[in-house]
Design an enzyme around this catalytic site. Structure first.
Site, PDB file in Angstrom:
ATOM      1  N   PRO A 157      21.251   3.241  -6.629  1.00 19.63           N
ATOM      2  CA  PRO A 157      20.554   2.079  -6.054  1.00 19.63           C
ATOM      3  C   PRO A 157      19.655   1.361  -7.072  1.00 19.63           C
ATOM      4  O   PRO A 157      19.296   1.961  -8.097  1.00 19.63           O
ATOM      5  CB  PRO A 157      19.686   2.705  -4.947  1.00 19.63           C
ATOM      6  CG  PRO A 157      20.183   4.084  -4.756  1.00 19.63           C
ATOM      7  CD  PRO A 157      20.872   4.501  -6.001  1.00 19.63           C
ATOM      8  N   PRO A 158      19.279   0.113  -6.777  1.00 20.05           N
ATOM      9  CA  PRO A 158      18.428  -0.642  -7.699  1.00 20.05           C
ATOM     10  C   PRO A 158      17.077   0.050  -7.910  1.00 20.05           C
ATOM     11  O   PRO A 158      16.563   0.690  -6.989  1.00 20.05           O
ATOM     12  CB  PRO A 158      18.207  -1.984  -6.980  1.00 20.05           C
ATOM     13  CG  PRO A 158      19.201  -2.042  -5.886  1.00 20.05           C
ATOM     14  CD  PRO A 158      19.647  -0.651  -5.584  1.00 20.05           C
ATOM     15  N   GLY A 162      15.886   3.621 -12.203  1.00 20.51           N
ATOM     16  CA  GLY A 162      15.626   4.039 -13.592  1.00 20.51           C
ATOM     17  C   GLY A 162      16.852   4.053 -14.486  1.00 20.51           C
ATOM     18  O   GLY A 162      16.839   4.694 -15.535  1.00 20.51           O
ATOM     19  N   HIS A 206       3.099  -3.180  22.220  1.00 19.95           N
ATOM     20  CA  HIS A 206       4.396  -2.813  21.645  1.00 19.95           C
ATOM     21  C   HIS A 206       4.220  -1.677  20.606  1.00 19.95           C
ATOM     22  O   HIS A 206       4.876  -0.639  20.683  1.00 19.95           O
ATOM     23  CB  HIS A 206       5.000  -4.061  20.974  1.00 19.95           C
ATOM     24  CG  HIS A 206       6.361  -3.869  20.401  1.00 19.95           C
ATOM     25  ND1 HIS A 206       7.482  -4.389  20.990  1.00 19.95           N
ATOM     26  CD2 HIS A 206       6.788  -3.216  19.292  1.00 19.95           C
ATOM     27  CE1 HIS A 206       8.539  -4.063  20.266  1.00 19.95           C
ATOM     28  NE2 HIS A 206       8.137  -3.345  19.224  1.00 19.95           N
ATOM     29  N   GLU A 207       3.286  -1.878  19.700  1.00 16.65           N
ATOM     30  CA  GLU A 207       3.090  -0.878  18.632  1.00 16.65           C
ATOM     31  C   GLU A 207       2.545   0.428  19.199  1.00 16.65           C
ATOM     32  O   GLU A 207       2.903   1.516  18.739  1.00 16.65           O
ATOM     33  CB  GLU A 207       2.155  -1.420  17.537  1.00 16.65           C
ATOM     34  CG  GLU A 207       2.661  -2.654  16.811  1.00 16.65           C
ATOM     35  CD  GLU A 207       4.094  -2.535  16.314  1.00 16.65           C
ATOM     36  OE1 GLU A 207       4.530  -1.426  15.976  1.00 16.65           O
ATOM     37  OE2 GLU A 207       4.790  -3.571  16.298  1.00 16.65           O
ATOM     38  N   HIS A 215       5.370   2.519  20.499  1.00 18.48           N
ATOM     39  CA  HIS A 215       6.043   3.247  19.409  1.00 18.48           C
ATOM     40  C   HIS A 215       5.204   4.453  18.972  1.00 18.48           C
ATOM     41  O   HIS A 215       5.716   5.554  18.802  1.00 18.48           O
ATOM     42  CB  HIS A 215       6.183   2.355  18.165  1.00 18.48           C
ATOM     43  CG  HIS A 215       7.237   1.287  18.254  1.00 18.48           C
ATOM     44  ND1 HIS A 215       8.513   1.531  18.682  1.00 18.48           N
ATOM     45  CD2 HIS A 215       7.200  -0.041  17.910  1.00 18.48           C
ATOM     46  CE1 HIS A 215       9.219   0.407  18.604  1.00 18.48           C
ATOM     47  NE2 HIS A 215       8.439  -0.570  18.155  1.00 18.48           N
TER      48      HIS A 215
HETATM   49  P1  ATP Z   1      18.634  -2.199 -11.361  1.00 16.61           P
HETATM   50  O1  ATP Z   1      19.808  -1.457 -10.799  1.00 16.61           O
HETATM   51  O2  ATP Z   1      18.007  -3.110 -10.376  1.00 16.61           O
HETATM   52  O3  ATP Z   1      18.902  -2.824 -12.702  1.00 16.61           O
HETATM   53  P2  ATP Z   1      17.413   0.114 -12.599  1.00 16.61           P
HETATM   54  O4  ATP Z   1      17.942   1.328 -11.918  1.00 16.61           O
HETATM   55  O5  ATP Z   1      17.999  -0.227 -13.920  1.00 16.61           O
HETATM   56  O6  ATP Z   1      17.475  -1.115 -11.604  1.00 16.61           O
HETATM   57  P3  ATP Z   1      14.939   0.194 -13.999  1.00 16.61           P
HETATM   58  O7  ATP Z   1      15.041  -1.201 -14.520  1.00 16.61           O
HETATM   59  O8  ATP Z   1      15.242   1.293 -14.939  1.00 16.61           O
HETATM   60  O9  ATP Z   1      15.854   0.311 -12.706  1.00 16.61           O
HETATM   61  O10 ATP Z   1      13.499   0.442 -13.361  1.00 16.61           O
HETATM   62  C1  ATP Z   1      12.609  -0.625 -13.056  1.00 16.61           C
HETATM   63  C2  ATP Z   1      11.179  -0.141 -13.191  1.00 16.61           C
HETATM   64  O11 ATP Z   1      10.897   0.811 -12.173  1.00 16.61           O
HETATM   65  C3  ATP Z   1      10.903   0.588 -14.489  1.00 16.61           C
HETATM   66  O12 ATP Z   1      10.472  -0.298 -15.485  1.00 16.61           O
HETATM   67  C4  ATP Z   1       9.818   1.572 -14.106  1.00 16.61           C
HETATM   68  O13 ATP Z   1       8.543   0.952 -14.107  1.00 16.61           O
HETATM   69  C5  ATP Z   1      10.136   1.903 -12.675  1.00 16.61           C
HETATM   70  N1  ATP Z   1      10.972   3.116 -12.538  1.00 16.61           N
HETATM   71  C6  ATP Z   1      12.203   3.172 -11.962  1.00 16.61           C
HETATM   72  N2  ATP Z   1      12.665   4.429 -11.953  1.00 16.61           N
HETATM   73  C7  ATP Z   1      11.727   5.192 -12.551  1.00 16.61           C
HETATM   74  C8  ATP Z   1      11.634   6.576 -12.848  1.00 16.61           C
HETATM   75  N3  ATP Z   1      12.606   7.432 -12.512  1.00 16.61           N
HETATM   76  N4  ATP Z   1      10.523   7.022 -13.469  1.00 16.61           N
HETATM   77  C9  ATP Z   1       9.532   6.171 -13.799  1.00 16.61           C
HETATM   78  N5  ATP Z   1       9.559   4.848 -13.539  1.00 16.61           N
HETATM   79  C10 ATP Z   1      10.632   4.358 -12.920  1.00 16.61           C
END
Ligand code: ATP
Length: 502
Positions: free
Chosen positions: A114-115, A118, A340-341, A344
């Site tokens: 996922p996005p 890291g 409502h809240e 929940h």
């Molecule tokens: P995308 O798929 O959207 O390109 P990505 O997986 O490449 O995302 P990164 O660009 O590596 O994600 O991470 C974005 C920012 O999130 C990093 O600069 C850092 O600050 C933080 N981050 C993400 N994952 C980690 C991690 N495992 N440890 C520390 N910081 C993290």
């Protein structure tokens, strides 16, 4: 010398043109051929901005270094992914040893997940670990509407990797291609597929051309959130033959990431990062970094030197739901949101005591109010009872509104969607009265099963809340006054009135 010849040439040319103009020569007939020749020259020499200039980022720690400063210690969690990736990198680090054993070089590693988990950090850390030149580009930068331009860009980046490494006297280079699915999607699937296919073919050719005898070892690291879209040719052995899964972090991973990003931030003694890690199930590393940053901004806004637990709690809500809005609701609407809240929250505390982290009727983005739950631990499997309990919590908001105001409202739209998804999950897991079903279950039968599951839970919740209507009213009154309540405040209020939810 070259420069000198150029300057004399330009000067002589201008003098000739001036002379011809003075003598009355008509230049208009030369204009078209001259401009075409000029354009051709620019394309061939690669000087046109839009056609062949390809900005590739070489990211470095210092001014002129192309090796990133990020190390694997800066990456939290992801222990498994790091281990797999490091193992793959030993081919670059110990290339002499591996080539002696006749091991072919590793040409590509695909990071998938996922996005914000890291992947880019991993690729940079790999370059640092292997002392390789690092070049980064995104898949979309290769895809152009002009045939052949993408393929040319692929050739350029490989060439640039090798020449940069040679210039910097490095024996290896890492080419990082983010969103590789844009360029490496299954062939023949795109509308302008000739161009896409040519670009992908060129990438395959370049990867196949990586040889262990070459003085600069090139490793291509691709990243994607959609590995299912990739052309199988990319994933076959000898190309991207290592696939490393970079998933959302679990609780200990989240704690690790929080500690990394909190290292340069002054936290007050009441901050419990472990509790924050528990409350942030589903957050990526990027979310966690943003959460600490937002908390620090909130401390700055209040003129404090230390970040406290309230800053962090607000930051969690902000990262989850967005900035607070100053929508002014009508009195009845505000009351409706509060009831409502509270519906929940009461059901959440009933099915899982101590599960409410906070309740608020301060609106953020699309949400007019919300409750935040404390997940006890990361959960990957759910029983039938747990899914039914989750459905009860979802429908309780609308039922509470109905009991007080006689009617439900559109405020429950998101809850219905969530309840429907939960019920659907039950059906396909064989946990509904239909028993085991095929994935081709006709939609009308699926719909009926979902409606029946939800209706039964609604009935139970209605009976339950009807019996606790005084509790509902008292908490809602408190919430309308205070706007926000923590889970602790909610539980203290319940205990002080000796209200039992069971
Ligand atoms: P995308 O798929 O959207 O390109 P990505 O997986 O490449 O995302 P990164 O660009 O590596 O994600 O991470 C974005 C920012 O999130 C990093 O600069 C850092 O600050 C933080 N981050 C993400 N994952 C980690 C991690 N495992 N440890 C520390 N910081 C993290």
């Amino acid at each position: 010398m070259d420069k000198w010849i150029k300057e004399v040439g330009i000067g002589a040319g201008l003098a000739l043109v001036l002379l011809a103009l003075v003598s009355g020569v008509d230049f208009s007939v030369f204009l078209l051929p001259l401009s075409l020749a000029g354009l051709g020259f620019l394309v061939i020499s690669g000087r046109t901005g839009s056609l062949s200039k390809f900005p590739v980022n070489s990211i470095g720690s210092g001014e002129d270094s192309t090796i990133p400063a990020i190390t694997f210690n800066d990456i939290g969690g992801q222990d498994m992914a790091k281990r797999e990736f490091l193992e793959a990198l030993s081919f670059l680090k110990e290339s002499v040893k591996t080539s002696k054993l006749g091991i072919r070089p590793l040409k590509g590693v695909l990071l998938t997940g996922p996005p914000g988990t890291g992947k880019t950090l991993m690729a940079k850390a790999a370059a640092n670990y292997t002392n390789s030149v690092f070049l980064a580009a995104s898949g979309s930068q290769f895809v152009q509407m002009y045939a052949g331009v993408g393929a040319n860009r692929v050739r350029q980046i490989f060439k640039q990797a090798r020449t940069t490494a040679e210039r910097e006297k490095k024996s290896s280079a890492i080419i990082f291609i983010d969103e590789i699915d844009v360029l490496g999607a299954k062939r023949g699937k795109n509308a302008s597929h000739m161009e896409y296919d040519q670009t992908l073919n060129e990438l395959l050719t370049q990867i196949d051309g990586i040889r262990s005898e070459h003085p600069v070892q090139v490793l291509v690291v691709g990243a994607t959130n959609r590995s299912d879209l990739l052309d199988p040719a990319l994933l076959r052995p000898g190309r991207f033959d290592r696939v490393v899964q970079v998933d959302l972090p679990d609780k200990s991973g989240r704690l690790h990431i929080l500690k990394i990003h909190a290292a340069n931030k002054p936290l007050s003694a009441d901050v419990d990062l472990e509790a924050i890690a528990s409350e942030t199930t589903g957050f990526s590393g990027a979310h966690l970094e943003s959460l600490l940053n937002e908390a620090a901004i909130s401390a700055l806004r209040d003129g404090r030197d230390l970040i406290n637990s309230h800053d962090l709690s607000e930051a969690i809500a902000k990262v989850m739901l967005g900035e607070k809005t100053n929508r002014s609701l009508q009195r009845e609407e505000r009351e409706r949101v509060a009831y409502h809240e509270v519906g929940h929250a009461i059901l959440s505390e009933t099915v899982r005591p101590s599960s409410v982290a906070s309740i608020t009727i301060a609106s953020r983005n699309q949400a007019l109010g919300y409750i935040r739950q404390n997940p006890q631990h990361d959960q990957y499997l759910y029983t039938k009872d747990q899914l039914l309990d989750a459905i009860k919590v979802c429908v309780a908001g609308a039922i509470s509104e109905e009991l007080i105001f006689g009617q439900r409202s559109t405020g429950a739209t998101g809850d219905i969607e969530q309840a429907t998804n939960l019920a659907k999950r039950m059906v396909f897991a064989g946990l509904s009265p239909l028993g085991i079903v095929s994935t081709e279950l006709p939609s009308d039968i699926l719909h009926k099963a979902i409606v029946q599951i939800i209706a039964e839970e609604e009935k139970k919740v209605e009976e339950f809340l009807r019996g606790k209507i005084d509790v509902v009213r008292e908490i809602a009154t408190h919430l309308l006054k205070e706007e926000t309540m923590t889970g602790e405040e909610l539980r203290t209020l319940l205990e002080s009135r000796e209200y039992s939810l069971l």
